[in-house]
Scaffold this motif. Structure first.
Motif, PDB file in Angstrom:
ATOM      1  N   CYS A 141       0.865  -1.172   0.000  1.00  0.00           N
ATOM      2  CA  CYS A 141       0.000   0.000   0.000  1.00  0.00           C
ATOM      3  C   CYS A 141       0.911   1.235   0.000  1.00  0.00           C
ATOM      4  CB  CYS A 141      -0.964  -0.010   1.180  1.00  0.00           C
ATOM      5  SG  CYS A 141      -0.222   0.304   2.776  1.00  0.00           S
ATOM      6  N   LEU A 142       0.402   2.334  -0.519  1.00  0.00           N
ATOM      7  CA  LEU A 142       1.202   3.546  -0.647  1.00  0.00           C
ATOM      8  C   LEU A 142       1.739   4.004   0.703  1.00  0.00           C
ATOM      9  CD1 LEU A 142       2.289   5.733  -2.514  1.00  0.00           C
ATOM     10  CD2 LEU A 142       0.168   6.986  -2.141  1.00  0.00           C
ATOM     11  N   LYS A 143       0.920   3.944   1.735  1.00  0.00           N
ATOM     12  CA  LYS A 143       1.356   4.367   3.072  1.00  0.00           C
ATOM     13  C   LYS A 143       2.556   3.535   3.532  1.00  0.00           C
ATOM     14  CE  LYS A 143      -0.321   5.070   7.759  1.00  0.00           C
ATOM     15  NZ  LYS A 143      -1.473   4.994   8.654  1.00  0.00           N
ATOM     16  N   GLN A 144       2.515   2.242   3.284  1.00  0.00           N
ATOM     17  CA  GLN A 144       3.613   1.359   3.671  1.00  0.00           C
ATOM     18  C   GLN A 144       4.873   1.687   2.870  1.00  0.00           C
ATOM     19  OE1 GLN A 144       2.807  -2.776   2.988  1.00  0.00           O
ATOM     20  NE2 GLN A 144       4.476  -3.457   4.286  1.00  0.00           N
ATOM     21  N   LEU A 145       4.726   1.865   1.568  1.00  0.00           N
ATOM     22  CA  LEU A 145       5.872   2.170   0.706  1.00  0.00           C
ATOM     23  C   LEU A 145       6.526   3.490   1.123  1.00  0.00           C
ATOM     24  CD1 LEU A 145       7.484   1.306  -1.813  1.00  0.00           C
ATOM     25  CD2 LEU A 145       5.897   2.689  -3.152  1.00  0.00           C
ATOM     26  N   ASP A 167       9.549   7.865  -9.431  1.00  0.00           N
ATOM     27  CA  ASP A 167       8.708   6.809  -9.964  1.00  0.00           C
ATOM     28  C   ASP A 167       8.876   6.807 -11.480  1.00  0.00           C
ATOM     29  OD1 ASP A 167       6.698   4.967 -10.443  1.00  0.00           O
ATOM     30  OD2 ASP A 167       5.071   6.337  -9.931  1.00  0.00           O
ATOM     31  N   VAL A 168       9.908   6.143 -11.950  1.00  0.00           N
ATOM     32  CA  VAL A 168      10.307   6.196 -13.355  1.00  0.00           C
ATOM     33  C   VAL A 168       9.190   5.744 -14.298  1.00  0.00           C
ATOM     34  CG1 VAL A 168      11.985   5.338 -15.046  1.00  0.00           C
ATOM     35  CG2 VAL A 168      12.726   5.898 -12.723  1.00  0.00           C
ATOM     36  N   LYS A 169       8.438   4.729 -13.933  1.00  0.00           N
ATOM     37  CA  LYS A 169       7.385   4.183 -14.792  1.00  0.00           C
ATOM     38  C   LYS A 169       5.995   4.707 -14.459  1.00  0.00           C
ATOM     39  CE  LYS A 169      10.085   1.470 -17.157  1.00  0.00           C
ATOM     40  NZ  LYS A 169      10.279   1.571 -18.581  1.00  0.00           N
ATOM     41  N   SER A 170       5.915   5.701 -13.582  1.00  0.00           N
ATOM     42  CA  SER A 170       4.646   6.327 -13.204  1.00  0.00           C
ATOM     43  C   SER A 170       3.605   5.322 -12.714  1.00  0.00           C
ATOM     44  CB  SER A 170       4.082   7.141 -14.377  1.00  0.00           C
ATOM     45  OG  SER A 170       4.985   8.149 -14.754  1.00  0.00           O
ATOM     46  N   VAL A 171       4.015   4.479 -11.793  1.00  0.00           N
ATOM     47  CA  VAL A 171       3.123   3.480 -11.209  1.00  0.00           C
ATOM     48  C   VAL A 171       2.252   4.101 -10.130  1.00  0.00           C
ATOM     49  CG1 VAL A 171       3.078   1.325  -9.878  1.00  0.00           C
ATOM     50  CG2 VAL A 171       4.704   1.597 -11.746  1.00  0.00           C
ATOM     51  N   LEU A 172       2.801   5.057  -9.393  1.00  0.00           N
ATOM     52  CA  LEU A 172       2.081   5.680  -8.286  1.00  0.00           C
ATOM     53  C   LEU A 172       1.204   6.831  -8.771  1.00  0.00           C
ATOM     54  CD1 LEU A 172       5.037   5.883  -5.738  1.00  0.00           C
ATOM     55  CD2 LEU A 172       3.318   4.070  -5.962  1.00  0.00           C
ATOM     56  N   ASN A 173       0.159   7.101  -8.028  1.00  0.00           N
ATOM     57  CA  ASN A 173      -0.705   8.234  -8.324  1.00  0.00           C
ATOM     58  C   ASN A 173      -0.127   9.457  -7.613  1.00  0.00           C
ATOM     59  OD1 ASN A 173      -2.692  10.206  -8.399  1.00  0.00           O
ATOM     60  ND2 ASN A 173      -4.360   8.786  -7.991  1.00  0.00           N
ATOM     61  N   PRO A 174       0.400  10.431  -8.363  1.00  0.00           N
ATOM     62  CA  PRO A 174       1.035  11.591  -7.722  1.00  0.00           C
ATOM     63  C   PRO A 174       0.092  12.394  -6.837  1.00  0.00           C
ATOM     64  CG  PRO A 174       0.900  11.884 -10.101  1.00  0.00           C
ATOM     65  CD  PRO A 174       0.430  10.504  -9.811  1.00  0.00           C
ATOM     66  N   ASN A 175      -1.196  12.323  -7.077  1.00  0.00           N
ATOM     67  CA  ASN A 175      -2.167  13.058  -6.256  1.00  0.00           C
ATOM     68  C   ASN A 175      -2.283  12.479  -4.852  1.00  0.00           C
ATOM     69  OD1 ASN A 175      -2.845  14.816  -8.374  1.00  0.00           O
ATOM     70  ND2 ASN A 175      -4.276  13.316  -9.211  1.00  0.00           N
ATOM     71  N   LEU A 176      -1.793  11.261  -4.653  1.00  0.00           N
ATOM     72  CA  LEU A 176      -1.878  10.616  -3.343  1.00  0.00           C
ATOM     73  C   LEU A 176      -0.594  10.742  -2.525  1.00  0.00           C
ATOM     74  CD1 LEU A 176      -3.743   7.348  -4.382  1.00  0.00           C
ATOM     75  CD2 LEU A 176      -4.709   9.461  -3.459  1.00  0.00           C
ATOM     76  N   ILE A 177       0.428  11.376  -3.103  1.00  0.00           N
ATOM     77  CA  ILE A 177       1.711  11.538  -2.412  1.00  0.00           C
ATOM     78  C   ILE A 177       1.602  12.727  -1.452  1.00  0.00           C
ATOM     79  CG2 ILE A 177       4.197  11.912  -2.702  1.00  0.00           C
ATOM     80  CD1 ILE A 177       3.219   9.308  -3.990  1.00  0.00           C
ATOM     81  N   PRO A 178       1.915  12.527  -0.170  1.00  0.00           N
ATOM     82  CA  PRO A 178       1.848  13.643   0.793  1.00  0.00           C
ATOM     83  C   PRO A 178       2.776  14.797   0.399  1.00  0.00           C
ATOM     84  CG  PRO A 178       2.182  11.544   1.909  1.00  0.00           C
ATOM     85  CD  PRO A 178       2.341  11.282   0.450  1.00  0.00           C
ATOM     86  N   HIS A 236       4.893  16.486   2.036  1.00  0.00           N
ATOM     87  CA  HIS A 236       6.248  16.496   2.593  1.00  0.00           C
ATOM     88  C   HIS A 236       7.199  15.565   1.836  1.00  0.00           C
ATOM     89  CE1 HIS A 236       4.513  13.032   4.714  1.00  0.00           C
ATOM     90  NE2 HIS A 236       5.747  12.587   4.782  1.00  0.00           N
ATOM     91  N   ILE A 237       6.665  14.793   0.876  1.00  0.00           N
ATOM     92  CA  ILE A 237       7.481  13.907   0.048  1.00  0.00           C
ATOM     93  C   ILE A 237       7.624  14.550  -1.324  1.00  0.00           C
ATOM     94  CG2 ILE A 237       7.593  11.623  -1.065  1.00  0.00           C
ATOM     95  CD1 ILE A 237       7.878  11.436   1.943  1.00  0.00           C
ATOM     96  N   GLN A 238       8.852  14.637  -1.798  1.00  0.00           N
ATOM     97  CA  GLN A 238       9.084  15.205  -3.145  1.00  0.00           C
ATOM     98  C   GLN A 238       8.920  14.074  -4.150  1.00  0.00           C
ATOM     99  OE1 GLN A 238      12.884  17.059  -3.747  1.00  0.00           O
ATOM    100  NE2 GLN A 238      12.476  17.467  -5.883  1.00  0.00           N
ATOM    101  N   TYR A 239       7.966  14.242  -5.086  1.00  0.00           N
ATOM    102  CA  TYR A 239       7.668  13.232  -6.087  1.00  0.00           C
ATOM    103  C   TYR A 239       8.204  13.659  -7.426  1.00  0.00           C
ATOM    104  CZ  TYR A 239       4.967  10.077  -9.086  1.00  0.00           C
ATOM    105  OH  TYR A 239       4.587   9.141 -10.018  1.00  0.00           O
TER     106      TYR A 239
END
Length: 60
Positions: free
Chosen positions: A28-32, A44-55, A57-60
């Motif tokens: 899960c994103l929280k765990q990662l 995230d080189v292959k754009s697997v994660l949803n950038p809108n869900l990144i807090p 304080h984390i640079q995406y």
């Protein structure tokens, strides 16, 4: 480079997801993101994660 278990990782400055292995997708994103330090960077080189869900304080 020394390989370690996921459980040995904590407070990372940065994380690079270069290949969309199923192992990453199964976490899960929280765990990662929990492996990163407070001002961590994730690439995230292959754009697997949803950038809108990144807090913010984390640079995406």
């Amino acid at each position: 480079m020394t390989l370690v278990q996921w459980s040995d990782l904590s407070n990372l400055d940065a994380m690079i997801l270069a290949i969309p292995h199923q192992t990453y997708q199964d976490l899960c994103l929280k765990q990662l993101l929990g492996y990163l330090g407070n001002k961590g960077i994730i690439r995230d080189v292959k754009s697997v994660l949803n950038p809108n869900l990144i807090p913010s304080h984390i640079q995406y």
